[in-house]
Each structure stands twice: as C-alpha cells, then as structure tokens.
Scaffold this active site. Structure first.
Site, PDB file in Angstrom:
ATOM      1  N   HIS A  13       0.832  -1.215   0.000  1.00 18.43           N
ATOM      2  CA  HIS A  13       0.000   0.000   0.000  1.00 18.43           C
ATOM      3  C   HIS A  13       0.868   1.267   0.000  1.00 18.43           C
ATOM      4  O   HIS A  13       0.592   2.226   0.710  1.00 18.43           O
ATOM      5  CB  HIS A  13      -1.010  -0.005   1.165  1.00 18.43           C
ATOM      6  CG  HIS A  13      -0.406  -0.096   2.543  1.00 18.43           C
ATOM      7  ND1 HIS A  13      -1.020  -0.770   3.574  1.00 18.43           N
ATOM      8  CD2 HIS A  13       0.719   0.422   3.072  1.00 18.43           C
ATOM      9  CE1 HIS A  13      -0.303  -0.669   4.671  1.00 18.43           C
ATOM     10  NE2 HIS A  13       0.752   0.059   4.402  1.00 18.43           N
ATOM     11  N   HIS A  60      -1.178   5.067   9.724  1.00 19.47           N
ATOM     12  CA  HIS A  60       0.118   5.743   9.718  1.00 19.47           C
ATOM     13  C   HIS A  60       0.010   7.066  10.487  1.00 19.47           C
ATOM     14  O   HIS A  60       0.212   8.142   9.941  1.00 19.47           O
ATOM     15  CB  HIS A  60       0.596   5.970   8.286  1.00 19.47           C
ATOM     16  CG  HIS A  60       0.747   4.712   7.491  1.00 19.47           C
ATOM     17  ND1 HIS A  60      -0.334   4.061   6.926  1.00 19.47           N
ATOM     18  CD2 HIS A  60       1.841   3.971   7.190  1.00 19.47           C
ATOM     19  CE1 HIS A  60       0.096   2.971   6.298  1.00 19.47           C
ATOM     20  NE2 HIS A  60       1.402   2.902   6.438  1.00 19.47           N
ATOM     21  N   HIS A 198      10.974  -3.358   2.875  1.00 20.45           N
ATOM     22  CA  HIS A 198      11.371  -1.957   2.783  1.00 20.45           C
ATOM     23  C   HIS A 198      11.799  -1.427   4.144  1.00 20.45           C
ATOM     24  O   HIS A 198      11.363  -1.906   5.172  1.00 20.45           O
ATOM     25  CB  HIS A 198      10.271  -1.072   2.172  1.00 20.45           C
ATOM     26  CG  HIS A 198       8.975  -0.984   2.923  1.00 20.45           C
ATOM     27  ND1 HIS A 198       8.198  -2.060   3.254  1.00 20.45           N
ATOM     28  CD2 HIS A 198       8.306   0.103   3.396  1.00 20.45           C
ATOM     29  CE1 HIS A 198       7.099  -1.660   3.877  1.00 20.45           C
ATOM     30  NE2 HIS A 198       7.142  -0.351   3.988  1.00 20.45           N
ATOM     31  N   GLU A 245       5.245  -5.335   8.341  1.00 15.74           N
ATOM     32  CA  GLU A 245       3.861  -5.188   7.876  1.00 15.74           C
ATOM     33  C   GLU A 245       3.304  -6.484   7.296  1.00 15.74           C
ATOM     34  O   GLU A 245       2.085  -6.673   7.240  1.00 15.74           O
ATOM     35  CB  GLU A 245       3.768  -4.076   6.825  1.00 15.74           C
ATOM     36  CG  GLU A 245       3.989  -2.684   7.380  1.00 15.74           C
ATOM     37  CD  GLU A 245       3.901  -1.600   6.312  1.00 15.74           C
ATOM     38  OE1 GLU A 245       3.929  -0.418   6.685  1.00 15.74           O
ATOM     39  OE2 GLU A 245       3.810  -1.927   5.109  1.00 15.74           O
TER      40      GLU A 245
END
Length: 289
Positions: A13, A60, A198, A245
C-alpha cells in the site's frame, strides 16, 4: 444462508502509488510496470464482485497516534472519510462501512478471546485507500463510489510491541468463523495489505530483498502455518524495519478455508515488482475452492 469468505487479496500500500494516481503519473515509464501488474486484478474484481471487503491495514499516525495505539482495531462506523496525511486528503470517495457485519465480527472474535478495539469514528489513510485504488481503479471523489462496503481493520505494526505472525494467523481463523456465523448471504473478500521488504530510515534505508520476499510468498501460499511461525527478528533482518507489515497478510491467509481443512486455494494472480518509491511491491489473489 450465511456469509462466506470466497477470496483473499494481498497487496502493498505504498503511499507514492496513491500520489502517482492522483497526480496523473500512472503511465509514466517509472510507474507503468507497477500499475500493469494490477490490470488483471481490476478485471478480476469486476468478474468476482464482493458484497463486503474486510480490509486489514495499518494506520500511519492519522486515526491513531503515539498517545493511543490499539493492537487490533475494527471499524464499525457507517462511513469513513479519506484522511489528511499532511498534504490534504486523497481525492477519492469516502468509504462506506458495514456496521452490522463489523459489529457481528467484533462480538464473535472477542468471544473467541481476541481483544479488539471498537472504533465508531475514524479517518482512513493511504494504507486503506491505495489498495482500493489499485484493485478497483480510479474513482471520482464527488460522483464515484467504491464498489462495495468496506470494514477497516487496523493493526499496529508501527510501534513495538507488535503482534506476532502466529497471533495474526490465528486471528484470521477467528475472523473466518465470525463471518461464517453471520446470518446473511454475503460474499466477503478479506484483504491483507502492507509490505513487502522496505526500510524507511537508518543505515539500511532503501533495503529491498527480492529473494526473501518471493520465498516468503511461496511459503505463505503453500505452508501458511510454517510461515506464521517466523519471528519478528527475521522480518526486520531480512525485509527491513517496515517489512514487519507482512504479518497483516497472515490475517487474510488464516481466514482461508484450507487452514480449516479445506482444499488448497487457487492462485488467481501473483505479481512482484521493484521498485515503487523505495519499496518492493507484492500482490497476490487467492480464491477458495
């Protein structure tokens, strides 16, 4: 008649994907290969329309902040506005919820000994809206609408301690039981979002591990129970600090019927691309047989 989960969808996402769409850059050379990987998915959504999407994502620091961090939070509201993440809300339609099914899932899952936070009002950020854009295509924020109601399910993978992959996998099984005990004929899709490898900060900022990402996907498809046993340190070491995640994908995987003794799911689509911003993009669609 009862509700049932017919498919699970998994996707990164990345916020820059939303920005590329919103700024009309999706056909630029850099972004073209990313969006091409979702051409099949948009058609698949049209061919296999769900009545409800149960969408697992992480907030977030928009709906929640360091002042209050629920581990698992289920949205039970009738609607959710796109969040302003510092540069204005994304130009996408508001998200329509499904309070009846969401409340039923909350009741059932809590009775199965998972402690959920009930959220009756929150805005939803790119973690939820980018997957919708990728799977459903661009929508006019004023005239358009997402194709069906969405139940937001936020997981804390931002501030340690975060839930284990095993806990998430077990939660997915509880969600499947909850859905199947809802007394209405509904076709439900469950989506796990975030990842893949990431890292956004520190000495390893920009880390991407293609080999590990794809091996993890192989195992999640073929042997999800083993995949769920991976320790947090494995994700951080191999996939970067934000690679954690991926435990959210295990919620969606745990909700598939093969985990409860059914046949293995059908892999309808698999896609992997590097880079998108500083992230590896992974995407998968699994159908219950």
């Amino acid at each position: 008649m009862a509700a049932r989960i017919t498919a699970s969808v998994y996707t990164s996402h990345v916020p820059a994907i939303g920005a590329a769409l919103d700024l009309g850059k999706s056909q630029e050379d850099y972004w073209k290969p990313v969006f091409a990987g979702y051409d099949f998915s948009k058609q698949w959504m049209r061919d296999n329309p769900p009545d409800v999407i149960f969408l697992v994502y992480n907030d977030h620091a928009t709906a929640f902040s360091l002042e209050m961090i629920p581990t698992f939070a289920i949205g039970t509201a009738a609607e959710y506005q796109p969040a302003d993440e510092g540069w204005g809300p994304r130009p996408v339609p508001k998200v329509i919820g499904h309070p009846e099914l969401a409340s039923h899932i909350a009741q059932s899952v809590i009775q199965q000994d998972f402690d959920l936070t009930i959220v009756n009002k929150m805005d939803v950020d790119h973690g939820l809206t980018v997957p919708l854009s990728l799977m459903c295509g661009e929508q006019d924020p004023l005239k358009g609408a997402w194709p069906c109601p969405v139940i937001p399910f936020a997981v804390n993978v931002v501030q340690y301690p975060v839930p284990s992959g095993r806990r998430c996998f077990m939660l997915g099984q509880a969600i499947r039981k909850a859905v199947e005990s809802f007394d209405e004929d509904l076709n439900v899709h469950i989506w796990g979002t975030g990842g893949m490898s990431h890292q956004l900060q520190g000495a390893r900022a920009g880390l991407i591990n293609r080999e590990w990402d794809n091996a993890w996907l192989d195992q999640m498809i073929a042997d999800p129970s083993a995949c769920a046993q991976r320790n947090h340190i494995d994700y951080v070491r191999e996939a970067g600090s934000e690679g954690i995640e991926l435990v959210m994908w295990l919620i969606a995987r745990g909700a598939m019927t093969d985990v409860a003794g059914g046949p293995p799911p059908r892999v309808a689509h698999r896609f992997y691309h590097v880079p998108a911003s500083n992230t590896a993009v992974g995407h998968l669609i699994l159908e219950n047989r």
